[in-house]
Motif scaffolding. Structure first.
Motif, PDB file in Angstrom:
ATOM      1  N   UNK A  52     -15.488  16.526  16.688  1.00 52.52           N
ATOM      2  CA  UNK A  52     -14.556  16.127  17.738  1.00 52.52           C
ATOM      3  C   UNK A  52     -14.120  14.676  17.536  1.00 52.52           C
ATOM      4  N   UNK A  53     -12.827  14.472  17.319  1.00 50.09           N
ATOM      5  CA  UNK A  53     -12.283  13.129  17.127  1.00 50.09           C
ATOM      6  C   UNK A  53     -12.392  12.281  18.382  1.00 50.09           C
ATOM      7  N   UNK A  54     -12.567  12.914  19.530  1.00 48.41           N
ATOM      8  CA  UNK A  54     -12.656  12.195  20.793  1.00 48.41           C
ATOM      9  C   UNK A  54     -14.005  11.549  21.042  1.00 48.41           C
ATOM     10  N   UNK A  55     -14.971  11.843  20.196  1.00 54.81           N
ATOM     11  CA  UNK A  55     -16.276  11.214  20.364  1.00 54.81           C
ATOM     12  C   UNK A  55     -16.180   9.744  19.959  1.00 54.81           C
ATOM     13  N   UNK A  56     -16.866   8.901  20.707  1.00 56.10           N
ATOM     14  CA  UNK A  56     -16.756   7.451  20.545  1.00 56.10           C
ATOM     15  C   UNK A  56     -16.982   6.984  19.103  1.00 56.10           C
ATOM     16  N   UNK A  57     -17.941   7.530  18.419  1.00 55.76           N
ATOM     17  CA  UNK A  57     -18.281   7.078  17.069  1.00 55.76           C
ATOM     18  C   UNK A  57     -18.014   8.142  16.000  1.00 55.76           C
ATOM     19  N   UNK A  78     -11.761  17.261  11.169  1.00 53.03           N
ATOM     20  CA  UNK A  78     -11.617  16.336  12.289  1.00 53.03           C
ATOM     21  C   UNK A  78     -10.824  17.075  13.362  1.00 53.03           C
ATOM     22  N   UNK A  79     -11.409  17.248  14.539  1.00 51.77           N
ATOM     23  CA  UNK A  79     -10.837  18.090  15.577  1.00 51.77           C
ATOM     24  C   UNK A  79     -10.187  17.228  16.654  1.00 51.77           C
ATOM     25  N   UNK A  80      -8.878  17.361  16.785  1.00 51.99           N
ATOM     26  CA  UNK A  80      -8.074  16.553  17.704  1.00 51.99           C
ATOM     27  C   UNK A  80      -7.528  17.403  18.841  1.00 51.99           C
ATOM     28  N   UNK A  81      -7.247  16.753  19.971  1.00 49.99           N
ATOM     29  CA  UNK A  81      -6.631  17.447  21.095  1.00 49.99           C
ATOM     30  C   UNK A  81      -5.150  17.693  20.800  1.00 49.99           C
ATOM     31  N   UNK A  82      -4.533  16.776  20.071  1.00 53.55           N
ATOM     32  CA  UNK A  82      -3.149  16.947  19.644  1.00 53.55           C
ATOM     33  C   UNK A  82      -2.983  16.254  18.302  1.00 53.55           C
ATOM     34  N   UNK A 101      -6.819  21.477  15.628  1.00 54.90           N
ATOM     35  CA  UNK A 101      -6.371  21.096  16.963  1.00 54.90           C
ATOM     36  C   UNK A 101      -7.106  21.989  17.954  1.00 54.90           C
ATOM     37  N   UNK A 102      -7.668  21.353  18.987  1.00 54.06           N
ATOM     38  CA  UNK A 102      -8.360  22.149  19.995  1.00 54.06           C
ATOM     39  C   UNK A 102      -7.570  22.142  21.290  1.00 54.06           C
ATOM     40  N   UNK A 109      -9.350  29.369  13.723  1.00 55.37           N
ATOM     41  CA  UNK A 109     -10.574  29.245  12.935  1.00 55.37           C
ATOM     42  C   UNK A 109     -10.551  30.192  11.732  1.00 55.37           C
ATOM     43  N   UNK A 110      -9.992  31.378  11.906  1.00 55.39           N
ATOM     44  CA  UNK A 110      -9.869  32.309  10.777  1.00 55.39           C
ATOM     45  C   UNK A 110      -8.943  31.726   9.711  1.00 55.39           C
TER      46      UNK A 110
END
Length: 120
Positions: A52-57, A78-82, A101-102, A109-110
């Motif tokens: 999750x790219x949104x994690x602080x570190x 790297x998983x981003x909201x947008x 993108x989540x 995922x497939x």
């Protein structure tokens, strides 16, 4: 069997991702923090990490995984909201291989991991 690690502070995201990826034939572990991620990776590196790219570190976590023995071989998504160029570039500079993108679903995922199922 390919080993995956889903790193997200949201239990729902981890649960959904794990259910989908288990169904595709992956062995999936979960982590809710960077420290847990690094502990798990120190014990045994997974084949791939969804982070999750949104994690602080998050960026530091990528850098530290890459610095581990064998860490260069881990596929890091790297998983981003947008799709945000600034965050994508930071992830790429740290060593991310690709982006998701989540919220993700079975189709996304497939598309990202289906080729690894066939190769296994």
């Amino acid at each position: 069997m390919q080993r995956m690690l889903i790193v997200d502070d949201s239990a729902v995201i981890r649960k959904v991702g794990k259910r989908i990826l288990n169904g595709m034939g992956f062995l999936v572990a979960e982590a809710s923090s960077s420290s847990t991620t690094l502990d798990l990776c120190a014990r045994r590196l997974p084949d791939a990490i969804i982070l999750d790219a949104g994690m602080e570190d998050a960026v530091e976590t990528i850098t530290r995984v890459r610095a581990m023995k064998g860490g260069e071989g881990v596929r890091i998504y790297y998983c981003l909201v947008k799709a945000d160029l600034k965050h994508m570039m930071a992830g790429r500079r740290a060593g991310a291989d690709d982006f998701l993108v989540k919220p993700f679903d079975r189709d996304s995922l497939a598309e990202a991991f289906g080729r690894y199922v066939e190769a296994a």
